[in-house]
Design a protein around this motif. Structure first.
Motif, PDB file in Angstrom:
ATOM      1  N   ALA A 100       0.842  -1.192   0.000  1.00 12.93           N
ATOM      2  CA  ALA A 100       0.000   0.000   0.000  1.00 12.93           C
ATOM      3  C   ALA A 100       0.878   1.243   0.000  1.00 12.93           C
ATOM      4  O   ALA A 100       2.098   1.162   0.188  1.00 12.93           O
ATOM      5  CB  ALA A 100      -0.935   0.002   1.210  1.00 12.93           C
ATOM      6  N   VAL A 101       0.256   2.386  -0.225  1.00 11.10           N
ATOM      7  CA  VAL A 101       0.946   3.671  -0.237  1.00 11.10           C
ATOM      8  C   VAL A 101       0.247   4.596   0.743  1.00 11.10           C
ATOM      9  O   VAL A 101      -0.957   4.831   0.631  1.00 11.10           O
ATOM     10  CB  VAL A 101       0.938   4.310  -1.646  1.00 11.10           C
ATOM     11  CG1 VAL A 101       1.725   5.610  -1.642  1.00 11.10           C
ATOM     12  CG2 VAL A 101       1.484   3.337  -2.676  1.00 11.10           C
ATOM     13  N   MET A 102       1.013   5.119   1.704  1.00 10.00           N
ATOM     14  CA  MET A 102       0.458   6.083   2.652  1.00 10.00           C
ATOM     15  C   MET A 102       0.523   7.467   2.027  1.00 10.00           C
ATOM     16  O   MET A 102       1.572   7.892   1.525  1.00 10.00           O
ATOM     17  CB  MET A 102       1.234   6.058   3.969  1.00 10.00           C
ATOM     18  CG  MET A 102       1.175   4.730   4.710  1.00 10.00           C
ATOM     19  SD  MET A 102      -0.517   4.169   5.041  1.00 10.00           S
ATOM     20  CE  MET A 102      -1.152   5.545   6.026  1.00 10.00           C
ATOM     21  N   CYS A 103      -0.610   8.157   2.064  1.00  9.77           N
ATOM     22  CA  CYS A 103      -0.699   9.453   1.389  1.00  9.77           C
ATOM     23  C   CYS A 103      -1.724  10.322   2.097  1.00  9.77           C
ATOM     24  O   CYS A 103      -2.782   9.844   2.511  1.00  9.77           O
ATOM     25  CB  CYS A 103      -1.100   9.240  -0.069  1.00  9.77           C
ATOM     26  SG  CYS A 103      -1.209  10.741  -1.048  1.00  9.77           S
ATOM     27  N   GLU A 104      -1.418  11.603   2.222  1.00  9.79           N
ATOM     28  CA  GLU A 104      -2.368  12.529   2.827  1.00  9.79           C
ATOM     29  C   GLU A 104      -3.576  12.732   1.911  1.00  9.79           C
ATOM     30  O   GLU A 104      -3.455  12.766   0.700  1.00  9.79           O
ATOM     31  CB  GLU A 104      -1.713  13.879   3.081  1.00  9.79           C
ATOM     32  CG  GLU A 104      -0.635  13.863   4.145  1.00  9.79           C
ATOM     33  CD  GLU A 104       0.239  15.103   4.063  1.00  9.79           C
ATOM     34  OE1 GLU A 104       0.076  15.993   4.920  1.00  9.79           O
ATOM     35  OE2 GLU A 104       1.077  15.164   3.153  1.00  9.79           O
ATOM     36  N   ASN A 105      -4.736  12.888   2.542  1.00  7.57           N
ATOM     37  CA  ASN A 105      -5.955  13.174   1.807  1.00  7.57           C
ATOM     38  C   ASN A 105      -5.774  14.397   0.904  1.00  7.57           C
ATOM     39  O   ASN A 105      -6.178  14.416  -0.256  1.00  7.57           O
ATOM     40  CB  ASN A 105      -7.097  13.418   2.791  1.00  7.57           C
ATOM     41  CG  ASN A 105      -8.358  12.683   2.405  1.00  7.57           C
ATOM     42  OD1 ASN A 105      -8.327  11.500   2.073  1.00  7.57           O
ATOM     43  ND2 ASN A 105      -9.465  13.376   2.436  1.00  7.57           N
ATOM     44  N   ILE A 106      -5.158  15.445   1.462  1.00 10.66           N
ATOM     45  CA  ILE A 106      -4.999  16.690   0.734  1.00 10.66           C
ATOM     46  C   ILE A 106      -4.057  16.522  -0.462  1.00 10.66           C
ATOM     47  O   ILE A 106      -4.212  17.202  -1.481  1.00 10.66           O
ATOM     48  CB  ILE A 106      -4.503  17.811   1.681  1.00 10.66           C
ATOM     49  CG1 ILE A 106      -4.622  19.184   1.009  1.00 10.66           C
ATOM     50  CG2 ILE A 106      -3.073  17.558   2.134  1.00 10.66           C
ATOM     51  CD1 ILE A 106      -4.335  20.340   1.937  1.00 10.66           C
ATOM     52  N   ASN A 107      -3.108  15.615  -0.371  1.00 13.73           N
ATOM     53  CA  ASN A 107      -2.209  15.328  -1.485  1.00 13.73           C
ATOM     54  C   ASN A 107      -2.994  14.709  -2.644  1.00 13.73           C
ATOM     55  O   ASN A 107      -2.773  15.038  -3.821  1.00 13.73           O
ATOM     56  CB  ASN A 107      -1.087  14.397  -1.028  1.00 13.73           C
ATOM     57  CG  ASN A 107       0.142  14.450  -1.910  1.00 13.73           C
ATOM     58  OD1 ASN A 107       0.144  15.063  -2.964  1.00 13.73           O
ATOM     59  ND2 ASN A 107       1.198  13.792  -1.471  1.00 13.73           N
ATOM     60  N   ILE A 108      -3.912  13.823  -2.325  1.00 16.02           N
ATOM     61  CA  ILE A 108      -4.747  13.196  -3.349  1.00 16.02           C
ATOM     62  C   ILE A 108      -5.655  14.228  -4.009  1.00 16.02           C
ATOM     63  O   ILE A 108      -5.779  14.290  -5.235  1.00 16.02           O
ATOM     64  CB  ILE A 108      -5.582  12.060  -2.735  1.00 16.02           C
ATOM     65  CG1 ILE A 108      -4.666  10.956  -2.211  1.00 16.02           C
ATOM     66  CG2 ILE A 108      -6.567  11.502  -3.756  1.00 16.02           C
ATOM     67  CD1 ILE A 108      -5.369   9.908  -1.396  1.00 16.02           C
ATOM     68  N   GLN A 109      -6.298  15.058  -3.186  1.00 16.17           N
ATOM     69  CA  GLN A 109      -7.168  16.101  -3.748  1.00 16.17           C
ATOM     70  C   GLN A 109      -6.380  17.069  -4.626  1.00 16.17           C
ATOM     71  O   GLN A 109      -6.860  17.517  -5.667  1.00 16.17           O
ATOM     72  CB  GLN A 109      -7.873  16.852  -2.618  1.00 16.17           C
ATOM     73  CG  GLN A 109      -8.928  16.019  -1.886  1.00 16.17           C
ATOM     74  CD  GLN A 109      -9.486  16.763  -0.692  1.00 16.17           C
ATOM     75  OE1 GLN A 109      -8.869  16.836   0.365  1.00 16.17           O
ATOM     76  NE2 GLN A 109     -10.664  17.337  -0.867  1.00 16.17           N
ATOM     77  N   SER A 110      -5.161  17.385  -4.197  1.00 18.04           N
ATOM     78  CA  SER A 110      -4.329  18.318  -4.951  1.00 18.04           C
ATOM     79  C   SER A 110      -3.977  17.766  -6.327  1.00 18.04           C
ATOM     80  O   SER A 110      -4.052  18.477  -7.339  1.00 18.04           O
ATOM     81  CB  SER A 110      -3.049  18.629  -4.166  1.00 18.04           C
ATOM     82  OG  SER A 110      -2.177  19.442  -4.911  1.00 18.04           O
ATOM     83  N   LEU A 111      -3.581  16.498  -6.393  1.00 20.38           N
ATOM     84  CA  LEU A 111      -3.211  15.925  -7.685  1.00 20.38           C
ATOM     85  C   LEU A 111      -4.418  15.840  -8.614  1.00 20.38           C
ATOM     86  O   LEU A 111      -4.297  16.029  -9.828  1.00 20.38           O
ATOM     87  CB  LEU A 111      -2.525  14.565  -7.508  1.00 20.38           C
ATOM     88  CG  LEU A 111      -3.314  13.356  -7.008  1.00 20.38           C
ATOM     89  CD1 LEU A 111      -3.927  12.583  -8.163  1.00 20.38           C
ATOM     90  CD2 LEU A 111      -2.406  12.424  -6.215  1.00 20.38           C
ATOM     91  N   LEU A 112      -5.595  15.570  -8.040  1.00 20.32           N
ATOM     92  CA  LEU A 112      -6.801  15.494  -8.862  1.00 20.32           C
ATOM     93  C   LEU A 112      -7.190  16.863  -9.399  1.00 20.32           C
ATOM     94  O   LEU A 112      -7.569  16.998 -10.574  1.00 20.32           O
ATOM     95  CB  LEU A 112      -7.944  14.893  -8.044  1.00 20.32           C
ATOM     96  CG  LEU A 112      -7.791  13.412  -7.672  1.00 20.32           C
ATOM     97  CD1 LEU A 112      -8.807  13.007  -6.627  1.00 20.32           C
ATOM     98  CD2 LEU A 112      -7.924  12.531  -8.920  1.00 20.32           C
ATOM     99  N   LEU A 113      -7.090  17.893  -8.554  1.00 22.90           N
ATOM    100  CA  LEU A 113      -7.381  19.251  -9.014  1.00 22.90           C
ATOM    101  C   LEU A 113      -6.419  19.679 -10.118  1.00 22.90           C
ATOM    102  O   LEU A 113      -6.817  20.338 -11.087  1.00 22.90           O
ATOM    103  CB  LEU A 113      -7.300  20.235  -7.849  1.00 22.90           C
ATOM    104  CG  LEU A 113      -8.587  20.517  -7.068  1.00 22.90           C
ATOM    105  CD1 LEU A 113      -8.321  21.494  -5.932  1.00 22.90           C
ATOM    106  CD2 LEU A 113      -9.680  21.059  -7.979  1.00 22.90           C
TER     107      LEU A 113
END
Length: 481
Positions: free
Chosen positions: A134-147
């Motif tokens: 698995a990959v640990m990642c901040e929620n905000i990092n995911i939202q940022s890449l999607l934006l």
């Protein structure tokens, strides 16, 4: 409220001029942003007119890529290789991830607080995920890449700081209309739902998607029932620092009768914890001083529950009682150093200021994910106990399933808001989600008891399972999907 409005449309709604859209997504979390990015990345659906509505501000997400905070935020999720692949191959957003703030890990060690030798280790070498579990990642990092991906594509509208005030049906729900027509102006004769927004705008949409969380207004409007229960437990999260970087890349989870405690690795000496606990204990964990909190985490990962209950009792009377530090140190000194190094995570040395928070734990599942011109994804469709870290991954699977259904509908020239198109999304996602929800619910109940016969049986089960590589292989592959 929404059920009544659904049956009786208001005159004001029909009179108001609305902007027509093919898809309106309510909710700017990972599920909602993933759906918008996926629709605009697909050559089959990129022509659809899409709007995403988010009640909060997305400004901090927009600036995260260029100016992230010094410390990790406390909303960290575990992404499976399948979710990462979806972002890489189907959305094309993974290129925008902040690589310095993600952590790949290859093993999970889970063990029982009631049975010292009852532990099981899952290893990524059992999967085809290139050595990654698995990959640990901040929620905000995911939202940022999607934006970032959405901005790159363009041709869609995001309305943040905009709340949904109401969702209504038009007065005349049944007329013939051209499904191939470009949506430009309002037509109150359409049976498309009308979304009324706090910015004064009104949008009439061919398909309304609820990515708006557990208390989903879209789900209430649709009339879809959601069933489940509160666990009477809280999840306490915090960002922590270890004594030094743990190069073993292992996620640790200990099953306590109050609920599981997980320590999951981040980059360098950083880590995050999720501690499922009783309301009383969660209150203590938020009130104790940072120094006491650090020692409590270390104690909870190693000491017997008899010792832990004594310490909790002292802190219940006074959360600032530093005498517990000596009690913890004395009890920890009885454990051999070699055993601590081999069988347990690295000691926690610090908790990041203001990173402690708690949230109620619950399980819920919608009876279906679709209604005429409505689809639900993410927490609007289901909520799950965090012990398996599958909440966000289930949402990504929802997005993949819904996009696939819409692509088929577009290929066949069908109305993307019709249940004929949407039903395949439900049939491909609901059963798997239901099974995972049930497994996590049963695990929570099995491990949150100190009833000795059950403790004995689960200990035997864990030790036996740890020796059955074939069964573990199947479990790991299931977790990594």
């Amino acid at each position: 409220m929404f059920g009544a409005v659904r049956r009786l449309a208001t005159a004001a709604a029909s009179a108001q001029v609305s902007r027509l859209q093919d898809v309106v997504i309510v909710g700017g979390g990972p599920a909602g942003l993933s759906l918008l990015a996926a629709l605009k990345s697909s050559h089959k659906t990129r022509h659809l007119k899409c709007t995403l509505v988010e009640g909060g501000s997305l400004d901090n997400i927009r600036t995260f890529g260029e100016d992230p905070p010094e410390n990790y935020t406390n909303r960290v999720v575990s992404l499976t290789p399948q979710s990462v692949e979806f972002m890489q191959e189907r959305i094309g957003s993974w290129q925008y991830i902040n690589q310095d703030r993600i952590k790949f890990y290859s093993s999970i060690v889970a063990y029982d607080s009631q049975e010292k030798d009852a532990r099981i280790q899952f290893d990524a070498s059992m999967t085809d995920g290139n050595g990654v579990l698995a990959v640990m990642c901040e929620n905000i990092n995911i939202q940022s890449l999607l934006l970032s991906r959405i901005d790159e594509i363009g041709d869609s509208t995001i309305l943040d700081n905009t709340k949904v005030l109401d969702i209504v049906h038009p007065n005349k729900p049944e007329i013939n209309h051209d499904l191939t027509a470009e949506p430009q102006t309002t037509s109150p004769g359409l049976d498309w739902p009308i979304v009324q927004l706090s910015n004064g705008e009104s949008i009439q949409t061919r398909l309304l998607v609820g990515a708006d969380g557990y208390n989903s207004p879209v789900r209430k409007f649709s009339g879809i029932e959601s069933r489940g229960w509160q666990y009477g437990r809280f999840g306490v999260v915090a960002t922590i620092k270890l004594q030094y970087e743990d190069y073993r890349s292992i996620g640790w989870q200990r099953f306590l009768t109050t609920g599981p405690l997980a320590i999951l690795p981040l980059t360098e000496d950083n880590a995050t914890i999720v501690w499922s606990s009783t309301p009383e204990l969660s209150d203590i964990l938020l009130k104790v001083t940072p120094e006491i909190f650090v020692h409590l985490v270390n104690a909870a990962m190693t000491l017997d529950e008899v010792d832990l209950n004594y310490i909790y009792g002292v802190l219940k009377k006074d959360p600032t009682d530093t005498s517990v530090l000596e009690e913890i140190e004395w009890r920890m000194s009885k454990i051999k150093l070699s055993e601590l190094e081999e069988k347990y995570p690295l000691p926690v040395s610090e908790v990041i200021d203001k990173s402690r928070a708690r949230f109620p734990l619950k399980m819920s599942h919608a009876d279906t994910y679709v209604a005429p011109r409505v689809a639900l994804i993410g927490d609007a469709a289901h909520t799950i106990h965090p012990l398996a870290g599958q909440g966000l991954n289930m949402g990504q699977s929802d997005v993949a399933g819904l996009v696939e259904a819409l692509e088929k509908g577009v290929e066949r020239g069908m109305d993307i808001g019709s249940t004929l198109v949407l039903e395949s999304y439900v049939s491909n996602t609901w059963p798997a989600n239901s099974m995972l929800l049930g497994v996590c619910d049963k695990l929570h109940k099995i491990f949150s008891t100190d009833f000795y016969p059950l403790v004995l049986l689960r200990g035997i089960g864990m030790k036996s399972l740890n020796m059955l590589d074939v069964v573990k292989d199947l479990m790991v592959k299931s977790m990594a999907r």
